[in-house]
Structures are given as C-alpha cells and as structure tokens.
Design a protein around this motif. Structure first.
Motif, PDB file in Angstrom:
ATOM      1  N   GLU A   1       2.947   4.104  -1.656  1.00 14.89           N
ATOM      2  CA  GLU A   1       2.837   4.867  -2.698  1.00 14.89           C
ATOM      3  C   GLU A   1       4.290   5.301  -3.223  1.00 14.89           C
ATOM      4  O   GLU A   1       4.450   6.027  -4.373  1.00 14.89           O
ATOM      5  CB  GLU A   1       1.797   6.163  -2.855  1.00 14.89           C
TER       6      GLU A   1
ATOM      7  N   ASN B   1     -11.906  -2.883  -0.289  1.00 14.91           N
ATOM      8  CA  ASN B   1     -12.279  -3.610  -1.351  1.00 14.91           C
ATOM      9  C   ASN B   1     -13.519  -4.125  -1.120  1.00 14.91           C
ATOM     10  O   ASN B   1     -14.088  -4.459  -0.253  1.00 14.91           O
ATOM     11  CB  ASN B   1     -11.230  -4.723  -1.886  1.00 14.91           C
TER      12      ASN B   1
ATOM     13  N   LYS C   1      -4.200   2.588  -6.620  1.00 15.29           N
ATOM     14  CA  LYS C   1      -4.059   4.068  -6.335  1.00 15.29           C
ATOM     15  C   LYS C   1      -3.639   4.787  -7.541  1.00 15.29           C
ATOM     16  O   LYS C   1      -3.690   6.063  -7.637  1.00 15.29           O
ATOM     17  CB  LYS C   1      -3.061   4.137  -5.312  1.00 15.29           C
TER      18      LYS C   1
ATOM     19  N   LYS D   1      -5.251   0.137  -2.881  1.00 17.41           N
ATOM     20  CA  LYS D   1      -6.059   0.805  -1.843  1.00 17.41           C
ATOM     21  C   LYS D   1      -6.565  -0.631  -0.955  1.00 17.41           C
ATOM     22  O   LYS D   1      -6.537  -1.664  -1.222  1.00 17.41           O
ATOM     23  CB  LYS D   1      -7.429   1.102  -2.484  1.00 17.41           C
ATOM     24  N   ARG D   2      -6.705  -0.272   0.255  1.00 14.97           N
ATOM     25  CA  ARG D   2      -7.102  -1.275   1.380  1.00 14.97           C
ATOM     26  C   ARG D   2      -8.429  -1.899   1.279  1.00 14.97           C
ATOM     27  O   ARG D   2      -8.728  -2.905   1.584  1.00 14.97           O
ATOM     28  CB  ARG D   2      -6.824  -0.797   2.855  1.00 14.97           C
TER      29      ARG D   2
ATOM     30  N   ILE E   1      -8.956  -1.433  -7.066  1.00 17.43           N
ATOM     31  CA  ILE E   1      -8.095  -1.229  -5.799  1.00 17.43           C
ATOM     32  C   ILE E   1      -6.577  -0.504  -6.106  1.00 17.43           C
ATOM     33  O   ILE E   1      -5.725  -0.526  -5.218  1.00 17.43           O
ATOM     34  CB  ILE E   1      -7.794  -2.794  -5.170  1.00 17.43           C
TER      35      ILE E   1
ATOM     36  N   PHE F   1       0.955  -1.283   0.096  1.00 26.17           N
ATOM     37  CA  PHE F   1       0.019   0.066   0.094  1.00 26.17           C
ATOM     38  C   PHE F   1       1.006   1.255  -0.044  1.00 26.17           C
ATOM     39  O   PHE F   1       0.376   2.182   0.363  1.00 26.17           O
ATOM     40  CB  PHE F   1      -0.730   0.041   1.160  1.00 26.17           C
TER      41      PHE F   1
END
Length: 210
Positions: A153, A163, A192, A160-161, A190, A151
């Motif tokens: 970046e 879902n 980013k 993304k956590r 999911i 997760f």
C-alpha cells in the motif's frame, strides 16, 4: 518447476493403451472415486474502476494442480471435485503489468455425459477460493522501471490476497486423458483502495485421471 513439468510429461506418456481403460476414466453407472493431475494456461485479466487496471489487457500464465473427485449420487452421474491449484494471474498492457500467483481450492459439481463408449463429457460449475502468495506491480516510463509488491500500500492502493470467484466450463475425457476449458470470474473486490478490482481468467487445462 522444470522437474515437475518433466515428471508430468513422463507420467502422461507412460499411460498405457486407451483400450485398457473404461470409458472416460469415470464409471458413469456406479459410485467412483478418482484422482488427477492438471497442467494448463490462463488468459487472466483484471476488471474494475481502479486507474491501475483501466484498459489493461490479458496476461498468459501457468496452471498446475492435483485434484480429487467423488461421485455423490447413486442415481445420476454427478461428481464433486476439489483440489489444490497453483495459478499465475494478473494483467498487462504497454508500460503497466500486474502479476501475482494464487493458491486456489475449487469446489466443483460435475455432471457426466457418456458421449460414446470411450468419451465422457463433463460440464461443471462451482466456487473457487484463492489466496495470493506473491506478486508485483510494474511500471516502465522511458528508461525508468518502477516495481513494487502487488500487495504494498505504500506505492499504490495494493491488492488483497484473499479472493473468491466462480468457475464454469466443460471437460472431456478419453479414457484417462482429460481436457477442459472454461471461464473463472471474480466475485470479491480485491482492491484495497476505493475502486473495485475483480480477477477473471479464461483457462485451458490438460491432464490425466486415475
């Protein structure tokens, strides 16, 4: 983890003779509330246009869960089942692998079919809400291995956590013993980044109902 698996196996082995229980653990002729435990495996994949998941293959993971179900119709054997699942997900191929661990809450509608006096067939479908609690992205190039949080970046676009997916499959119960198989596909993106990533998985679970 080991203690949990040992306890679950001991619980399954301690279940008395099948003949002492009603068919399927579900009484298809009246309202019924049941509880259960599940353990199984997933063959997880990630699909989408992101370069990180292109051509990645499936990754085998563990599933553990506790479930609760309630009959919701007085005229038909229709059940609503939910629970709390721990599920290992991701994808891998050659030098790349993405792995993460989900906490999942499904909301499944099941329809009971009495196949024999001792076997109940239970097709099901419904949404699944998930949240990833940990994960990593790993890349190996020769003798160099790069590993970052799934997760994060800073090293890549990241995941993304939260879902949401959809689950469909079919279960079979012989007295209190239960077996199910199916497919779970991701609905939400999911990633980013700009390219979409979706989480999907085949699953096979075994358990007992009470």
């Amino acid at each position: 983890m080991k203690k949990f698996l040992v306890s679950l196996v001991a619980l399954v082995l301690s279940v008395p003779s099948f003949a002492q229980y009603s068919s399927g653990g579900f009484d298809l002729d009246k309202e019924n509330l049941y509880y259960g435990v599940r353990i199984g495996m997933t063959g997880a994949t990630l699909s989408g246009d992101a370069i990180e998941v292109k051509d990645l293959g499936s990754k085998v993971g563990l599933t553990m869960a506790g479930v609760i179900g309630l009959r919701i119709s007085s005229t038909a054997p229709v059940f609503l089942e939910s629970g709390l699942y721990y599920s290992e997900r991701g994808a891998k191929k050659d030098k790349f692998s993405i792995s993460y661990n989900n906490i999942e809450v499904p909301v499944l509608v099941k329809y009971g079919i009495k196949a024999t006096d001792e076997i109940a067939i239970l097709p099901f479908l419904g949404p699944v809400f998930a949240y990833a609690v940990s994960g990593k992205y790993k890349y190996s190039d020769g003798g160099t291995t790069v590993e970052v949080g799934a997760f994060d970046e800073k090293k890549w676009s990241g995941l993304k956590r939260a879902n949401m997916g959809f689950k469909l499959g079919c279960g079979a119960e012989y007295n209190n013993l239960y077996l199910e198989a199916g497919y779970q596909f991701g609905i939400t993106d999911i990633s980013k980044g700009d390219d979409g990533i979706h989480s999907n998985a085949l699953f096979l679970n075994f358990g007992v109902n009470f």
